[in-house]
Enzyme design. Structure first.
Site, PDB file in Angstrom:
ATOM      1  N   ASP A  49      15.045   3.650   3.243  1.00  0.00           N
ATOM      2  CA  ASP A  49      14.130   2.770   2.491  1.00  0.00           C
ATOM      3  C   ASP A  49      14.833   2.103   1.317  1.00  0.00           C
ATOM      4  O   ASP A  49      14.779   0.880   1.148  1.00  0.00           O
ATOM      5  CB  ASP A  49      12.947   3.572   1.926  1.00  0.00           C
ATOM      6  CG  ASP A  49      11.893   3.880   2.970  1.00  0.00           C
ATOM      7  OD1 ASP A  49      12.219   3.821   4.164  1.00  0.00           O
ATOM      8  OD2 ASP A  49      10.749   4.187   2.586  1.00  0.00           O
ATOM      9  N   PRO A  78       0.838  -1.208   0.000  1.00  0.00           N
ATOM     10  CA  PRO A  78       0.000   0.000   0.000  1.00  0.00           C
ATOM     11  C   PRO A  78       0.871   1.256   0.000  1.00  0.00           C
ATOM     12  O   PRO A  78       1.850   1.317   0.749  1.00  0.00           O
ATOM     13  CB  PRO A  78      -0.816  -0.106   1.287  1.00  0.00           C
ATOM     14  CG  PRO A  78      -0.242  -1.213   2.074  1.00  0.00           C
ATOM     15  CD  PRO A  78       0.661  -2.024   1.204  1.00  0.00           C
ATOM     16  N   GLY A 131       4.205   3.921   4.964  1.00  0.00           N
ATOM     17  CA  GLY A 131       5.419   3.612   5.725  1.00  0.00           C
ATOM     18  C   GLY A 131       6.029   2.268   5.387  1.00  0.00           C
ATOM     19  O   GLY A 131       6.914   1.794   6.088  1.00  0.00           O
TER      20      GLY A 131
HETATM   21  O1  PMV Z   1       8.753   4.411   6.106  1.00  0.00           O
HETATM   22  P1  PMV Z   1       8.614   5.713   5.415  1.00  0.00           P
HETATM   23  O2  PMV Z   1       8.788   5.676   3.965  1.00  0.00           O
HETATM   24  O3  PMV Z   1       7.433   6.506   5.883  1.00  0.00           O
HETATM   25  O4  PMV Z   1       9.952   6.465   5.859  1.00  0.00           O
HETATM   26  C1  PMV Z   1       9.987   7.336   6.869  1.00  0.00           C
HETATM   27  C2  PMV Z   1      11.300   7.341   7.526  1.00  0.00           C
HETATM   28  C3  PMV Z   1      11.670   8.730   7.950  1.00  0.00           C
HETATM   29  O5  PMV Z   1      12.745   8.585   8.852  1.00  0.00           O
HETATM   30  C4  PMV Z   1      10.520   9.433   8.656  1.00  0.00           C
HETATM   31  C5  PMV Z   1      12.096   9.559   6.758  1.00  0.00           C
HETATM   32  C6  PMV Z   1      13.395   9.110   6.139  1.00  0.00           C
HETATM   33  O6  PMV Z   1      13.673   9.556   5.030  1.00  0.00           O
HETATM   34  O7  PMV Z   1      14.165   8.364   6.758  1.00  0.00           O
END
Ligand code: PMV
Length: 313
Positions: free
Chosen positions: A152, A101, A105
């Site tokens: 990521d 999705p 996150g």
């Molecule tokens: O899991 P995501 O794609 O929402 O990544 C968020 C991670 C953060 O630390 C909030 C942002 C980042 O670029 O590391």
């Protein structure tokens, strides 16, 4: 026609989101039960160099050249060809399918990028190192997120647990003993760029307070790394709960996430926290494997949209 297919997993951040943008470490793991897939098929009858992109889930059916120059899918294809020294791609169709999705996150953007990079490289008869795949995906993450830390693209390119520090070489993390996580989707889309931008504004207004919170999160990540390597995952629970309290203080939790986190803890989760950008998106709960289905059921009853049980390591 031969098809060149590549897949990439979803991911969750176990510890350290947000603080990782400010140079503190984070730990992330792949979630291999959810995948993005890219399939490249040669189209020898199509005009020279014509690349067609199909992503039915987002109702996209377009020629590469018709997309805006900074469209993430166009950029990822062009950067990959450039990296491989190909002036153009022989005419083809690139289909993208994803079970991950978006805006929740789980790294859907990075997973789509990594799948496309590997499928396009295979189509050109080449392969790329994990580092290079991650580097290209990072360029595309900037379009999605503005100022991504790079966690990521790193964990998704490597497909293994990582201890990540912005700007440092990839550090795989050895998982001493497997452990079970329940991942639950709050059902509230929450673009990471927005929460990252809000944390930045708050940090600018009170740098001393936010630096201290980031330091506390960084210290938790170091303790978590040691426990994961030593094979003492049960002790991660307390660290997850503390990390969640610090995320609340950063302002990235929400009543819905807290309601779901409470539901998981009451149903027997050892520890729980939001994962990723926060506000909405997903949370993770550490469970004894025998309790996974009870916790999963409790989360569904507490109105989680999608619940997955996954084993790390
Ligand atoms: O899991 P995501 O794609 O929402 O990544 C968020 C991670 C953060 O630390 C909030 C942002 C980042 O670029 O590391």
């Amino acid at each position: 026609m031969p098809a060149f297919t590549a897949q990439a997993p979803a991911k969750v951040i176990l510890f350290g989101e947000h603080a990782v943008v400010y140079g503190r470490p984070a730990i992330a793991v792949p979630v291999i039960s959810l995948r993005a897939r890219a399939i490249v098929r040669a189209e020898p009858r199509a005009p020279h160099g014509q690349v067609r992109l199909l992503a039915p889930a987002v109702e996209l059916d377009a020629l590469l050249d018709e997309l805006a120059e900074d469209h993430p899918l166009r950029r990822v294809v062009e950067l990959t060809a450039e990296e491989l020294g190909a002036a153009y791609l022989p005419a083809c169709q690139i289909s993208i399918q994803s079970e991950i999705p978006p805006a929740s996150g789980l790294g859907s953007g990075a997973a789509v990028s990594v799948a496309i990079i590997r499928a396009v490289a295979a189509y050109l008869g080449k392969s790329l190192s994990d580092e290079t795949v991650s580097k290209i995906a990072y360029e595309v993450e900037k379009i999605y997120h503005g100022t991504p830390s790079g966690v990521d693209n790193t964990v998704i390119a490597l497909q293994k647990a990582v201890f990540f520090v912005r700007g440092q070489p990839i550090q795989p993390l050895r998982v001493g003993r497997p452990f079970t996580l329940v991942i639950a989707d709050s059902g509230i889309p929450s673009p990471t760029a927005a929460t990252v931008a809000d944390v930045r504004v708050a940090w600018q207004q009170d740098p001393a307070r936010f630096e201290a919170l980031f330091d506390q999160i960084g210290a938790i990540v170091l303790q978590a790394r040691a426990l994961i390597e030593k094979g003492q995952p049960d002790q991660l629970a307390e660290l997850m709960n503390r990390n969640q309290s610090l995320l609340q203080e950063l302002g990235v939790s929400s009543p819905v996430l807290e309601h779901l986190i409470d539901a998981a803890r009451h149903a027997g989760a050892l520890g729980a926290k939001l994962s990723g950008g926060g506000r909405g998106g997903n949370l993770i709960a550490l469970v004894n494997s025998s309790d996974a289905s009870i916790v999963a059921q409790a989360l569904k009853e507490a109105s989680a949209r999608g619940v997955i049980v996954t084993t790390v390591g």
